[in-house]
Write a protein that holds these residues in place. Structure first.
Motif, mmCIF file in Angstrom:
data_model
loop_
_atom_site.group_PDB
_atom_site.id
_atom_site.type_symbol
_atom_site.label_atom_id
_atom_site.label_comp_id
_atom_site.label_asym_id
_atom_site.label_seq_id
_atom_site.Cartn_x
_atom_site.Cartn_y
_atom_site.Cartn_z
ATOM 1 N N THR A 182 0.991 -1.100 -0.217
ATOM 2 C CA THR A 182 -0.141 0.113 0.053
ATOM 3 C C THR A 182 0.839 1.274 -0.130
ATOM 4 O O THR A 182 0.584 2.187 -0.742
ATOM 5 C CB THR A 182 -0.823 -0.149 1.233
ATOM 6 O OG1 THR A 182 -1.965 -1.185 1.104
ATOM 7 C CG2 THR A 182 -1.687 1.165 1.173
ATOM 8 N N TYR B 192 -6.819 3.249 0.309
ATOM 9 C CA TYR B 192 -6.732 4.622 -0.266
ATOM 10 C C TYR B 192 -6.944 5.461 1.089
ATOM 11 O O TYR B 192 -6.406 6.706 1.042
ATOM 12 C CB TYR B 192 -7.983 4.682 -1.049
ATOM 13 C CG TYR B 192 -7.777 4.131 -2.566
ATOM 14 C CD1 TYR B 192 -6.781 4.761 -3.482
ATOM 15 C CD2 TYR B 192 -8.262 2.905 -2.755
ATOM 16 C CE1 TYR B 192 -6.705 3.977 -4.622
ATOM 17 C CE2 TYR B 192 -8.026 2.270 -3.925
ATOM 18 C CZ TYR B 192 -7.145 2.699 -4.764
ATOM 19 O OH TYR B 192 -7.030 2.250 -6.203
ATOM 20 N N GLU B 193 -7.904 4.973 1.942
ATOM 21 C CA GLU B 193 -8.114 6.005 3.146
ATOM 22 C C GLU B 193 -6.789 6.150 4.093
ATOM 23 O O GLU B 193 -6.415 7.225 4.427
ATOM 24 C CB GLU B 193 -9.144 5.305 4.209
ATOM 25 C CG GLU B 193 -9.320 6.247 5.106
ATOM 26 C CD GLU B 193 -10.413 5.568 6.216
ATOM 27 O OE1 GLU B 193 -10.765 5.943 7.363
ATOM 28 O OE2 GLU B 193 -11.189 4.741 5.656
ATOM 29 N N LEU B 194 -5.804 4.992 4.204
ATOM 30 C CA LEU B 194 -4.887 5.055 4.866
ATOM 31 C C LEU B 194 -3.909 5.892 4.343
ATOM 32 O O LEU B 194 -2.950 6.887 4.936
ATOM 33 C CB LEU B 194 -4.215 3.550 5.101
ATOM 34 C CG LEU B 194 -2.830 3.358 5.862
ATOM 35 C CD1 LEU B 194 -3.157 3.952 7.181
ATOM 36 C CD2 LEU B 194 -2.217 2.214 5.613
ATOM 37 N N ARG B 195 -3.353 5.797 2.980
ATOM 38 C CA ARG B 195 -2.645 6.817 2.302
ATOM 39 C C ARG B 195 -3.013 8.302 2.257
ATOM 40 O O ARG B 195 -2.254 9.261 2.303
ATOM 41 C CB ARG B 195 -2.451 6.331 0.671
ATOM 42 C CG ARG B 195 -1.844 4.968 0.663
ATOM 43 C CD ARG B 195 -1.130 5.012 -0.799
ATOM 44 N NE ARG B 195 -2.042 4.925 -1.762
ATOM 45 C CZ ARG B 195 -2.827 4.015 -2.208
ATOM 46 N NH1 ARG B 195 -2.423 2.548 -2.108
ATOM 47 N NH2 ARG B 195 -3.665 4.244 -3.255
ATOM 48 N N ALA B 196 -4.346 8.444 2.127
ATOM 49 C CA ALA B 196 -4.993 9.845 2.510
ATOM 50 C C ALA B 196 -4.658 10.257 3.606
ATOM 51 O O ALA B 196 -4.052 11.597 3.978
ATOM 52 C CB ALA B 196 -6.360 9.872 2.236
ATOM 53 N N ARG B 197 -4.788 9.627 4.690
ATOM 54 C CA ARG B 197 -4.265 10.105 6.294
ATOM 55 C C ARG B 197 -3.057 10.175 6.299
ATOM 56 O O ARG B 197 -2.613 11.283 6.961
ATOM 57 C CB ARG B 197 -4.955 8.965 7.159
ATOM 58 C CG ARG B 197 -6.437 8.929 7.270
ATOM 59 C CD ARG B 197 -7.022 8.308 8.344
ATOM 60 N NE ARG B 197 -6.335 8.510 9.813
ATOM 61 C CZ ARG B 197 -7.094 8.213 10.893
ATOM 62 N NH1 ARG B 197 -7.843 7.483 11.033
ATOM 63 N NH2 ARG B 197 -6.796 8.630 12.076
ATOM 64 N N TRP C 55 -7.819 -1.342 8.153
ATOM 65 C CA TRP C 55 -7.741 -0.200 7.302
ATOM 66 C C TRP C 55 -7.972 -0.363 5.967
ATOM 67 O O TRP C 55 -7.835 -1.407 5.336
ATOM 68 C CB TRP C 55 -6.402 0.440 7.522
ATOM 69 C CG TRP C 55 -5.143 -0.208 7.741
ATOM 70 C CD1 TRP C 55 -4.757 -0.967 8.810
ATOM 71 C CD2 TRP C 55 -4.480 -0.729 6.297
ATOM 72 N NE1 TRP C 55 -3.608 -1.579 8.351
ATOM 73 C CE2 TRP C 55 -3.435 -1.674 6.939
ATOM 74 C CE3 TRP C 55 -4.699 -0.285 4.865
ATOM 75 C CZ2 TRP C 55 -2.419 -2.092 6.000
ATOM 76 C CZ3 TRP C 55 -3.823 -1.081 4.241
ATOM 77 C CH2 TRP C 55 -2.797 -1.663 4.635
ATOM 78 N N ARG C 56 -8.127 0.617 5.081
ATOM 79 C CA ARG C 56 -8.620 0.819 3.723
ATOM 80 C C ARG C 56 -7.512 1.534 3.075
ATOM 81 O O ARG C 56 -7.123 2.591 3.466
ATOM 82 C CB ARG C 56 -9.873 1.357 3.377
ATOM 83 C CG ARG C 56 -11.104 0.374 3.814
ATOM 84 C CD ARG C 56 -12.533 0.962 3.505
ATOM 85 N NE ARG C 56 -12.778 2.078 4.236
ATOM 86 C CZ ARG C 56 -13.705 2.911 4.428
ATOM 87 N NH1 ARG C 56 -14.664 2.391 3.674
ATOM 88 N NH2 ARG C 56 -13.867 4.039 5.024
ATOM 89 N N VAL D 41 -4.428 4.645 14.041
ATOM 90 C CA VAL D 41 -5.299 4.330 12.855
ATOM 91 C C VAL D 41 -5.808 2.805 13.182
ATOM 92 O O VAL D 41 -5.101 1.806 13.679
ATOM 93 C CB VAL D 41 -4.659 4.205 11.502
ATOM 94 C CG1 VAL D 41 -5.578 3.289 10.488
ATOM 95 C CG2 VAL D 41 -4.378 5.317 10.951
#
Length: 240
Positions: free
Chosen positions: A21, A107-112, A104-105, A100
């Motif tokens: 990821t 795309y959401e993790l990378r955005a955070r 976790w998802r 977190v």
């Protein structure tokens, strides 16, 4: 900003997924299953970001974060399956920048993570780690040469006083608990064990009293260091 990451996760499948990821997000990833090995990697690599799982073999994630925070000011993201508020609070108190929950998802993790790394960190060295000065106006500190200056004059600090000041200046505005400082000093001095005694806490108070005297601070709310009643100390960094 550097896009290097140290991943500390003992589950093989999750470690591979997290690595994938982050690599897809443009990061260079170094992954470790063991907390102590991860701490050593952070010390060597000085990554922009470290992700830490709480449940690790050997030392747990909270202790991993505390050890990293004793020498490194990079961003730290804790990842955990523990949903209770106590775990999250302990994570932030240990020095994590964000927390977190699993699962976790991607795309959401990378955005955070991207949002986390856009946050400014006061007095964060631009590069080179210990080769640059931490500068708070009239007060400056250089970790590599272990020099501290106030108003252009060298400060005559003991080893413990220097280490405490360095820890405070690395995290301006954050409250460092007395117990955290005591444990940091024990490890800096090569003393084994994690038990904090009343003697250790009193020693921290003495070091702080002497440090503040040398900085010209007076009273609970000083020019450079503030006392947070019942908790610990905060670097105020007021230059005037």
């Amino acid at each position: 900003m550097s896009r290097s990451v140290v991943v500390i996760e003992d589950d093989d499948d999750l470690r591979r997924l997290l690595t994938q990821t982050l690599e897809q997000g443009g990061f260079t990833v170094n992954a470790y299953a063991d907390g102590a090995a991860g701490v050593d990697a952070v010390r060597l690599l000085r990554p922009a970001l470290t992700t830490v799982d709480i449940r690790l073999g050997g030392i747990d994630g909270f202790e991993v974060v505390r050890r990293i925070r004793s020498f490194h000011d990079g961003y730290i993201l804790m990842i955990s399956a523990l949903e209770d508020e106590t775990a999250a609070v302990e994570g932030f108190r240990s020095g994590a920048d964000d927390y977190v929950l699993k699962p976790w998802r991607p795309y959401e993790l990378r955005a955070r993570i991207d949002a986390l790394m856009r946050r400014p960190r006061s007095m964060r060295p631009a590069s080179g780690g210990e080769s640059v000065w931490l500068d708070a106006g009239a007060l400056r500190l250089h970790a590599g040469s272990r020099r501290a200056e106030l108003d252009g004059a060298d400060l005559d600090l003991t080893r413990s006083e220097f280490d405490v000041l360095h820890a405070l200046m690395q995290r301006p505005g954050d409250v460092l608990e007395k117990s955290w400082i005591a444990l940091m000093l024990r490890r800096q001095n090569g003393t084994p064990g994690d038990h904090i005694s009343s003697h250790d806490l009193h020693a921290v108070e003495v070091h702080m009293m002497n440090l503040r005297r040398k900085l010209g601070d007076d009273g609970r709310s000083g020019r450079w260091v503030e006392t947070v009643r019942g908790v610990g100390y905060r670097f105020a960094g007021r230059p005037d």
